[in-house]
Design a protein around this motif. Structure first.
Motif, PDB file in Angstrom:
ATOM      1  N   ASN A   3       0.818  -1.211   0.000  1.00 30.42           N
ATOM      2  CA  ASN A   3       0.000   0.000   0.000  1.00 30.42           C
ATOM      3  C   ASN A   3       0.850   1.258   0.000  1.00 30.42           C
ATOM      4  O   ASN A   3       0.556   2.226  -0.700  1.00 30.42           O
ATOM      5  CB  ASN A   3      -0.920   0.002   1.232  1.00 30.42           C
ATOM      6  CG  ASN A   3      -2.106  -0.931   1.070  1.00 30.42           C
ATOM      7  OD1 ASN A   3      -3.031  -0.670   0.305  1.00 30.42           O
ATOM      8  ND2 ASN A   3      -2.079  -2.040   1.785  1.00 30.42           N
ATOM      9  N   SER A   4       1.941   1.237   0.774  1.00 25.86           N
ATOM     10  CA  SER A   4       2.762   2.434   0.883  1.00 25.86           C
ATOM     11  C   SER A   4       3.558   2.692  -0.387  1.00 25.86           C
ATOM     12  O   SER A   4       3.841   3.842  -0.729  1.00 25.86           O
ATOM     13  CB  SER A   4       3.697   2.331   2.085  1.00 25.86           C
ATOM     14  OG  SER A   4       4.506   1.178   2.001  1.00 25.86           O
ATOM     15  N   THR A   5       3.932   1.624  -1.105  1.00 26.79           N
ATOM     16  CA  THR A   5       4.586   1.817  -2.400  1.00 26.79           C
ATOM     17  C   THR A   5       3.666   2.584  -3.338  1.00 26.79           C
ATOM     18  O   THR A   5       4.083   3.516  -4.036  1.00 26.79           O
ATOM     19  CB  THR A   5       4.956   0.456  -3.022  1.00 26.79           C
ATOM     20  OG1 THR A   5       5.840  -0.237  -2.130  1.00 26.79           O
ATOM     21  CG2 THR A   5       5.623   0.630  -4.368  1.00 26.79           C
ATOM     22  N   ALA A   6       2.387   2.197  -3.325  1.00 27.87           N
ATOM     23  CA  ALA A   6       1.409   2.924  -4.135  1.00 27.87           C
ATOM     24  C   ALA A   6       1.219   4.348  -3.625  1.00 27.87           C
ATOM     25  O   ALA A   6       0.995   5.270  -4.414  1.00 27.87           O
ATOM     26  CB  ALA A   6       0.072   2.179  -4.125  1.00 27.87           C
ATOM     27  N   GLU A   7       1.324   4.523  -2.314  1.00 25.93           N
ATOM     28  CA  GLU A   7       1.094   5.850  -1.741  1.00 25.93           C
ATOM     29  C   GLU A   7       2.238   6.817  -2.013  1.00 25.93           C
ATOM     30  O   GLU A   7       2.066   8.029  -1.900  1.00 25.93           O
ATOM     31  CB  GLU A   7       0.848   5.716  -0.229  1.00 25.93           C
ATOM     32  CG  GLU A   7      -0.523   5.125   0.077  1.00 25.93           C
ATOM     33  CD  GLU A   7      -0.679   4.691   1.518  1.00 25.93           C
ATOM     34  OE1 GLU A   7       0.340   4.741   2.267  1.00 25.93           O
ATOM     35  OE2 GLU A   7      -1.781   4.294   1.902  1.00 25.93           O
ATOM     36  N   VAL A   8       3.424   6.294  -2.359  1.00 28.99           N
ATOM     37  CA  VAL A   8       4.530   7.170  -2.731  1.00 28.99           C
ATOM     38  C   VAL A   8       4.361   7.665  -4.165  1.00 28.99           C
ATOM     39  O   VAL A   8       4.421   8.862  -4.444  1.00 28.99           O
ATOM     40  CB  VAL A   8       5.883   6.448  -2.567  1.00 28.99           C
ATOM     41  CG1 VAL A   8       7.000   7.254  -3.213  1.00 28.99           C
ATOM     42  CG2 VAL A   8       6.188   6.250  -1.093  1.00 28.99           C
ATOM     43  N   GLY A  36       5.598   7.912   4.785  1.00 31.57           N
ATOM     44  CA  GLY A  36       5.345   7.399   6.132  1.00 31.57           C
ATOM     45  C   GLY A  36       4.988   5.932   6.132  1.00 31.57           C
ATOM     46  O   GLY A  36       5.496   5.152   6.951  1.00 31.57           O
ATOM     47  N   THR A  37       4.126   5.521   5.215  1.00 31.51           N
ATOM     48  CA  THR A  37       3.710   4.121   5.188  1.00 31.51           C
ATOM     49  C   THR A  37       4.814   3.213   4.660  1.00 31.51           C
ATOM     50  O   THR A  37       4.915   2.062   5.082  1.00 31.51           O
ATOM     51  CB  THR A  37       2.435   3.941   4.338  1.00 31.51           C
ATOM     52  OG1 THR A  37       2.636   4.498   3.046  1.00 31.51           O
ATOM     53  CG2 THR A  37       1.253   4.608   4.995  1.00 31.51           C
ATOM     54  N   GLY A  82       5.947   0.238   6.724  1.00 31.26           N
ATOM     55  CA  GLY A  82       5.791  -1.067   6.089  1.00 31.26           C
ATOM     56  C   GLY A  82       7.109  -1.818   5.983  1.00 31.26           C
ATOM     57  O   GLY A  82       7.163  -3.040   6.162  1.00 31.26           O
ATOM     58  N   ALA A  83       8.194  -1.086   5.705  1.00 34.24           N
ATOM     59  CA  ALA A  83       9.497  -1.726   5.543  1.00 34.24           C
ATOM     60  C   ALA A  83      10.099  -2.150   6.877  1.00 34.24           C
ATOM     61  O   ALA A  83      10.743  -3.196   6.979  1.00 34.24           O
ATOM     62  CB  ALA A  83      10.450  -0.776   4.817  1.00 34.24           C
ATOM     63  N   GLY A 104       0.578   8.330   7.910  1.00 41.07           N
ATOM     64  CA  GLY A 104       0.996   7.102   7.247  1.00 41.07           C
ATOM     65  C   GLY A 104       1.821   6.214   8.153  1.00 41.07           C
ATOM     66  O   GLY A 104       1.592   5.004   8.244  1.00 41.07           O
ATOM     67  N   LEU A 105       2.777   6.806   8.850  1.00 39.25           N
ATOM     68  CA  LEU A 105       3.631   6.047   9.765  1.00 39.25           C
ATOM     69  C   LEU A 105       2.824   5.500  10.937  1.00 39.25           C
ATOM     70  O   LEU A 105       2.886   4.307  11.264  1.00 39.25           O
ATOM     71  CB  LEU A 105       4.762   6.953  10.265  1.00 39.25           C
ATOM     72  CG  LEU A 105       5.704   6.381  11.325  1.00 39.25           C
ATOM     73  CD1 LEU A 105       6.424   5.158  10.787  1.00 39.25           C
ATOM     74  CD2 LEU A 105       6.702   7.444  11.769  1.00 39.25           C
ATOM     75  N   GLY A 106       2.042   6.373  11.573  1.00 43.05           N
ATOM     76  CA  GLY A 106       1.301   5.964  12.761  1.00 43.05           C
ATOM     77  C   GLY A 106       0.238   4.929  12.480  1.00 43.05           C
ATOM     78  O   GLY A 106       0.100   3.946  13.219  1.00 43.05           O
ATOM     79  N   ALA A 107      -0.541   5.124  11.413  1.00 40.32           N
ATOM     80  CA  ALA A 107      -1.632   4.196  11.116  1.00 40.32           C
ATOM     81  C   ALA A 107      -1.114   2.801  10.812  1.00 40.32           C
ATOM     82  O   ALA A 107      -1.711   1.796  11.227  1.00 40.32           O
ATOM     83  CB  ALA A 107      -2.465   4.724   9.953  1.00 40.32           C
TER      84      ALA A 107
END
Length: 429
Positions: A162-167, A280-281, A285-286, A337-340
């Motif tokens: 999800n975070s890859t898409a969010e970048v 953040g995600t 995620g990583a 993004g990081l917190g969630a």
């Protein structure tokens, strides 16, 4: 050439025990990645359509979010009983297909000059209904593919997809929305969801409909509710994450309005700002599973709540129409993004680890129902405050509330000492 690339490939090659080496999980992960890219378009296009094209008020933005949340309250519990009786993968696939079809109707309605905020309420309600039912099925599908001991890792990898898409997604989505208009940009998400359907249909999961569930609806429903109620850990997490949802939705309903009306950003600029959410995600995620192992699953969840609070509070204090205000908006998205991700990779893994397989559907739907009940008044409260006291009041409520919630969770619950996943045989409180 191969010799020259060998040092690079050594660093990108997957470890021998990496989950992505599993064929089934790899296909599921690819589907999640594709859907996530499309989701970036919808995440921006629907509220931008309401805020910019339809000139929605803060209260109407709150109602739009409430329309997406209401199905969780209405349908989560009965869908959990049903899901424990049926195969979950076909439900997951049908959900992706349904959202694709409903998104196609938005540009059609705009082209026919029939689109208004009320129609978006209907679209939001359908999307929320699918998320309440098929979203629960998707979470259970993961447990059918991944061993329970590796659920934190799996949720972290899903978050990384999800975070890859969010970048990359928000910038592309913002540019696409700017180019063709928010309603027509939704067609791209529909195409990606159809691609996800094709991938999901190829999954081969040896799943049999539940046979250990009570044949009658109400006793089966009470069994799921009773299981959650007897588990002190589940009740505690439902209360904390539910209150976080209230503060999250109070802040979320005004953030697009804040970006367009306080900071003066256009669609493309907002899309670029949302790259901060992806950063953040990606980080969470990583490294989320490592952070969880280092700090413990419970402390990691509470820290995630606090990080979200910091993001919302600092945006509430940011100057309007300035580069500092834009930087604050990006920082808020990064914190969220990081917190969630830190919240949910641990929340999902903890609740799945303690639940026997025959109860997974009812436990998942019950927990989703409990944590989203506060989200509905949160969205309405955020819209009301934004309209009558200003957009900053909604953001401030989210920030202060989340920080206090993290403190209460640390001081007065067992989560601060919950360092590892509990086993299924943990005695209920």
């Amino acid at each position: 050439m191969r010799a020259a690339l060998r040092p690079v490939l050594r660093h990108v090659t997957l470890a021998s025990d990496d989950l992505l080496r599993d064929k089934l999980y790899r296909r599921l992960w690819l589907s999640i990645l594709i859907s996530a890219f499309g989701g970036q378009i919808t995440m921006l296009a629907i509220p931008l359509t309401a805020a910019v094209l339809l000139h929605a008020t803060p209260s109407q933005m709150g109602l739009l979010t409430a329309a997406e949340i209401a199905p969780f309250i209405l349908f989560s519990l009965p869908s959990g009983v049903w899901l424990d009786r049926v195969r979950k993968l076909p439900v997951y696939v049908a959900g992706e297909l349904t959202i694709a079809l409903v998104l196609i109707t938005v540009p059609a309605a705009w082209a026919l000059d029939m689109l208004d905020v009320r129609y978006l309420y209907v679209v939001g309600f359908v999307i929320g209904t699918v998320a309440a039912v098929a979203g629960t099925a998707a979470q259970i599908v993961l447990t059918q593919i991944v061993p329970r001991a590796r659920l934190v890792e799996a949720h972290a990898k899903n978050a990384l997809a999800n975070s890859t898409a969010e970048v990359a997604g928000p910038g592309i989505a913002g540019a696409l929305i700017r180019l063709v208009g928010a309603p027509f940009a939704l067609l791209a998400d529909a195409v990606m969801l159809l691609a996800s359907v094709v991938i999901l249909r190829g999954l081969k999961i040896d799943e049999k409909p539940g046979t250990k569930i009570h044949p009658h609806f109400l006793p089966a429903l009470k069994e799921g509710l009773g299981f959650v109620w007897r588990m002190r850990l589940l009740v505690t997490m439902a209360a904390l994450v539910g209150m976080w949802q209230l503060f999250h939705h109070a802040a979320m309903v005004v953030q697009i309005l804040f970006a367009t009306r306080e900071l003066g950003l256009n669609e493309r600029q907002i899309g670029l700002c949302y790259v901060g959410l992806g950063v953040g995600t990606v980080g969470a995620g990583a490294f989320g599973s490592r952070i969880s192992r280092w700090l413990g699953v419970g402390p990691c969840l509470l820290i995630g709540i606090a990080i979200c609070g910091v993001g919302w509070l600092q945006l509430a204090l940011a100057p309007a129409n300035s580069s500092w205000g834009v930087a604050s908006f990006v920082l808020m998205l990064l914190c969220f993004g990081l917190g969630a991700v830190l919240i949910f990779i641990n929340f999902l893994a903890l609740r799945q680890a303690v639940t026997p397989e025959p109860l997974l559907g009812r436990m998942t739907s019950t927990m989703r129902w409990l944590i989203l009940i506060p989200a509905l008044p949160g969205a309405l409260l955020g819209g009301y405050l934004g309209e009558h006291l200003g957009l900053r009041a909604s953001l401030g409520l989210g920030g202060v509330g989340a920080l206090l919630l993290a403190l209460v969770g640390w001081k007065f619950t067992m989560l601060a000492s919950q360092r590892e996943l509990a086993a299924q045989h943990v005695e209920a409180a």
